[in-house]
Design a protein around this motif. Sequence first.
Motif: not given
Length: 292
Positions: A110-136
């Motif tokens: 769902l996330h990657n349907l609309f939240r896309v990086l300028p390169s055209g790639v979905g931002s989910y993986d980058a967002a999850m990486n940042g969120l996990q670092i934040l939570q840790d």
Amino acid sequence: GALLGFGGSFPGHRTHSSLSMSVDTAKRSVDSALGHSDATEKIVIGFYGGEPLLAFDTLQAAVLYARKKTSQDIHFSITTNATLIDKRIAQFLKEHEFSVLVSIDGPKRLHNLFRVLPSGVGSYDAAMNGLQILQDSYPADLHHKISLNMVIPATEWTICLGELWDNEPWLSSGIRAQATPADIPAGLQLPVFEPKSAPNAARRLWLASLKKTEVPKTELLREYFERSLIAFHQRRTFNGYRKTFPPNGCCIPGSRKVFIEAGGNYRICERAQGVPSIGNLGTGIDLRTIKH
């Protein structure tokens, strides 16, 4: 308390400036907030964008400047897509006990349907990486200061949002989540979901959960369906007609809240688009415009 919003860049939105706020403007904004908040017990300074972490050095300078300028009770918040969060940023946010609202629109599909990086790639993986670092970086007793905002274009999407915790078992149940419906543009075709996502499926699941004794995996459905009911149940009631009503939890632009754009212009709110400036850091508040 007083809430001061800092505006950063707004990529992709023609109605906003693409400039980033300078350190000097950020410090003057802090001065403005402190200068008008001497009678308040609590000051909240929030950072918005676009993506405010594109200007992390400015954010950092503003926070340290505010800490140095006053001993008042100051709280900080940020709305971010989390794609730029690394250990250095997460540590700074934790050190100053930021309330962090992360834009995650549910599971990857769902996330990657609309939240896309300028390169055209979905931002989910980058967002999850940042969120996990934040939570840790945040201790468990501060996980409540991290929230997820899931923007959905249709109510039936709600039933799918819980998949995020299935797919990301590391994600703490202490992190709050809310689903925010959005009006979709005319002509936009939404994907078709499986039968379990039929209309009202999420509502039926929520109603069923009320009859169970086990603790739900997340607070998402309760937050989504009970928020309006709680507001109605806790509404102010009166025995007779009243000529005036006190504010009921709403912000009062210019009194309880003000938004400062990247260029230093005052706006009434970070959510109100297309309204005129009500002054700027250089000349102060424009009372004539406000009255108009």
